[in-house]
Design an enzyme around this catalytic site. Sequence first.
Site, short mmCIF file in Angstrom:
data_model
loop_
_atom_site.label_atom_id
_atom_site.label_comp_id
_atom_site.label_asym_id
_atom_site.label_seq_id
_atom_site.Cartn_x
_atom_site.Cartn_y
_atom_site.Cartn_z
N ASP A 1 -4.65 -12.80 3.63
CA ASP A 1 -5.92 -12.27 4.16
C ASP A 1 -7.11 -12.52 3.24
OD1 ASP A 1 -4.66 -10.49 2.47
OD2 ASP A 1 -4.66 -8.81 3.88
N HIS B 1 -6.37 -7.24 -0.32
CA HIS B 1 -6.47 -5.81 -0.61
C HIS B 1 -5.70 -5.49 -1.90
CE1 HIS B 1 -6.77 -6.16 3.86
NE2 HIS B 1 -7.80 -5.35 3.66
N HIS C 1 0.82 -1.23 0.00
CA HIS C 1 0.00 0.00 0.00
C HIS C 1 0.85 1.27 0.00
CE1 HIS C 1 -3.56 -2.36 0.43
NE2 HIS C 1 -3.27 -2.79 1.64
#
Length: 341
Positions: free
Chosen positions: A282, A195, A158
């Site tokens: 995740d 993500h 990120h």
Amino acid sequence: MLIVHSDAHRQHAPRYFLVRGAVQQNPEIPERAERLLAAVRDSRNVIVEPDGIRDDVLAAVHTDDYLAFLRDAPAAWAALTGAASEIVPNVHPNRYTTARPQGIVGRAGYHQADTSCPIGPGTFTAACAAAACAVHATRAVLGGARVAYALCRPPGHHAYADIAGGFCYLNNVAIAAALARTVHGRVAILDVDVHHGNGTQGIFYDRADVLFVSVHADPSNYYPYFAGYFEERGAGAGVGANLNLPLPHGTGDAGYLEALERGLDAIRRFAPGLLLVSLGFDASEHDPLGVLKVTRAGFAEIARRVAALALPTVLIQEGGYLSDHLGGLLVAFLGGFEAAR
Ligand SMILES: [Zn+2]
């Protein structure tokens, strides 16, 4: 398998972040790495400490201003009256303002995207050690190893060239990709974290020499919200070298593997000299932050299909949060990878 790990990650132990306005314990804690490491401590693996990392290796991806901020901000923050022990900005630039303030509060807002990337006194040391793990593993693969795994913590995907966010400070996989590019004309990054890897996308968005493929949960109601859509195909020379494959929340193995196959097809067509995998766990059905339903057997199958590309491959740890299954997911992935080679 060669595994690269540094205990320096413990120097970064963020305390809290905001979820829907509520203060909660930060889930990106040292125990994540401890559990992953404990799961792979056996005779089949060789675990090594990374060499130190040079500033110019970091600077291939990150700006000098940002690196100076990460290094120097804790001291400036601690000098503020009434400051908390971690840097969490309370103001950010918006879509209309781009000035770069000199004071530490404004600089923090400029370089930190959200409340989930608090900076403490040991954060920069830990982030450099994580990047060093990624670089060390990449050098091993550039030197002839077929595969290596970097147990990076904090994660990196990120982080943009000059912005931290989502538990990430230095973009480990991007730094590794920049290093790999000094040897190979084309490198590919496959991001399987739940993500979207918005920082990695941002760093390489206008480049044709680094393919970025991400399979992730639909961001329209999930982090990172402002990126990760199928329509984002790259810019300028990079058009066509960015592929986002967002999935409806609740997607299980079958839907995930179908998207993965599209991503692997794109990688085959690109014909890179080396593959880097942003390896998050995740997307697991057991992950406390996840919204997809990938099983342990699903992760082993992802690994088999990635290994079947038969490319020199660097596996770089991203997310995956505490559950009784976290270590087992890594074992399943590495086992699936080795079995397919
Ligand atoms: Zn994640």
